[in-house]
Design an enzyme around this catalytic site. Sequence first.
Site, PDB file in Angstrom:
ATOM      1  N   HIS A 182       4.206  44.859   6.228  1.00  0.00           N
ATOM      2  CA  HIS A 182       4.141  46.074   5.212  1.00  0.00           C
ATOM      3  C   HIS A 182       3.767  45.491   3.581  1.00  0.00           C
ATOM      4  CE1 HIS A 182       6.012  48.786   7.919  1.00  0.00           C
ATOM      5  NE2 HIS A 182       6.740  47.914   8.276  1.00  0.00           N
ATOM      6  N   SER A 312     -18.441  35.335 -11.926  1.00  0.00           N
ATOM      7  CA  SER A 312     -18.757  36.199 -12.957  1.00  0.00           C
ATOM      8  C   SER A 312     -19.758  36.028 -13.851  1.00  0.00           C
ATOM      9  CB  SER A 312     -17.369  36.366 -13.594  1.00  0.00           C
ATOM     10  OG  SER A 312     -17.563  37.406 -14.674  1.00  0.00           O
ATOM     11  N   LYS A 318     -14.575  31.496 -13.302  1.00  0.00           N
ATOM     12  CA  LYS A 318     -14.201  32.294 -12.185  1.00  0.00           C
ATOM     13  C   LYS A 318     -15.047  32.246 -11.033  1.00  0.00           C
ATOM     14  CE  LYS A 318     -12.676  37.070 -11.539  1.00  0.00           C
ATOM     15  NZ  LYS A 318     -13.094  37.419 -10.230  1.00  0.00           N
ATOM     16  N   GLU A 325     -15.854  38.208   1.449  1.00  0.00           N
ATOM     17  CA  GLU A 325     -16.323  39.448   0.915  1.00  0.00           C
ATOM     18  C   GLU A 325     -17.344  39.795   1.827  1.00  0.00           C
ATOM     19  OE1 GLU A 325     -14.778  39.056  -3.601  1.00  0.00           O
ATOM     20  OE2 GLU A 325     -16.897  38.809  -3.141  1.00  0.00           O
TER      21      GLU A 325
END
Length: 460
Positions: A182, A312, A318, A325
């Site tokens: 969960h 980025s 970054k 992805e």
Amino acid sequence: MSEYRIEHDSMGEVRVPADAKWAAQTQRAVENFPISGLRIERSLIAALAAIKGAAAQENARLKIVDKPLANAITEAAAEVVDGRWDDHFPIDVYQTGSGTSSNMNINEVLATLASERLGEAVHPNDHVNASQSSNDVFPSAIHVAAAVSIKDELVPALDHLAKTLRKKQRQFKTVVKSGRTHLMDATPVTLGQEFGGYAQAVEIGVERLQAALPRVSELPLGGTAVGTGINAPKNFAKGVIRRLSEQFDVPFTEARDHFEAHSQRDALVEASGMLRTIAVSLYKCANDLRWMGSGPRTGLSEIRIPDLQPGSSIMPGKVNPVIPEAVCQVVAQVIGNDAAVAFGGSAGNFELNVMLPVIGRNLLESIRLLAAVSRALADKCVAGIEANVERCKQFAEASPSIGTSLAPILGYEKAAEVIKESTKTGRSIRDLVLERGWLTDAELDKALDVLALTKGGLTK
């Protein structure tokens, strides 16, 4: 030299680009279907050509087509299989539902190439399409392309991914971390156990594909127009299918019932469902990797995913989990493709399904995408993953859920009492149990050994 030449078919004259290997019927389809700009998959072009080459040889054996002519067709077909003439298959995916346009496209291209070889006319219908119909050739080509692509591309890619995950399973077998259910803290697991679970899911996916392959490899070839086999000599299909089996090292078989095989595409729907299931497994793996690699300061930061590119255009330094992805995006496409295949599969009417091109496009695209992204995930992501061992151990030992191991010793109520207080106050389970005098340091060392807990833990 004129930019165009004039070709003829049963409907009259058509202007065709002068250097095109196709002829009138292909050109009509190009003009009739300016829809998506998407062409049929390369694997389907190769499968169509392979069927035509094998059919030519079988027609020669049956004395339906002269041997020199059949040889010229087969030689031209081999060049198409190898990808030499891909630019001459211009027809949009969204075309006549039986794939007749693409069947005539391959017929015309092979007729042109064979004619150039022989120095005499080879007819696309009378010679290249002899003993065949679009209604049995085009679906057979989808089945051939799917079976070959699964065997030669997807299964090896999935096997490679599974082996890469298994290697990480062994590498991380003692890296203890907090389990999560969960999205909440749960009892400890090892990072190796998680990677082993991913590997098992991929391996079961391969089992699913192998179970479906015999039905995908069953071809409707020989049924010709409506399943009766009109204009196809006896044993023509068996001979062609035998040749295809030898060429691709796939045990293709003739349809058990040509009326089922003409009107239903259930085997392709089944295969697409297997692809969807594999995609769902990959999503779980990729998404877990994204979560575990999140950070580097404010996320979980349990693993380090290889840095591949700046993440980025505005935030210097970054770096993002780009391969996971990409996997997730492929999964979205495969699930969408499966919906299209399922809908298309339901569209059989009487003796034909007229959604063949869209079924073929989506199924074969899913196979191609899953094969490519599985290799990318293995080589560009999983192989380079490193464990943040101390971070993982810190989370495992800080999780209040390690108190679960005390339940068999102290009882459920006492274990729940200290777990709740630990969660509320931030104090350790160990301190709270010692404070109450329920166990000694040595007993707690044994009961709260996080690595031991990943193996089932201890009872009294």
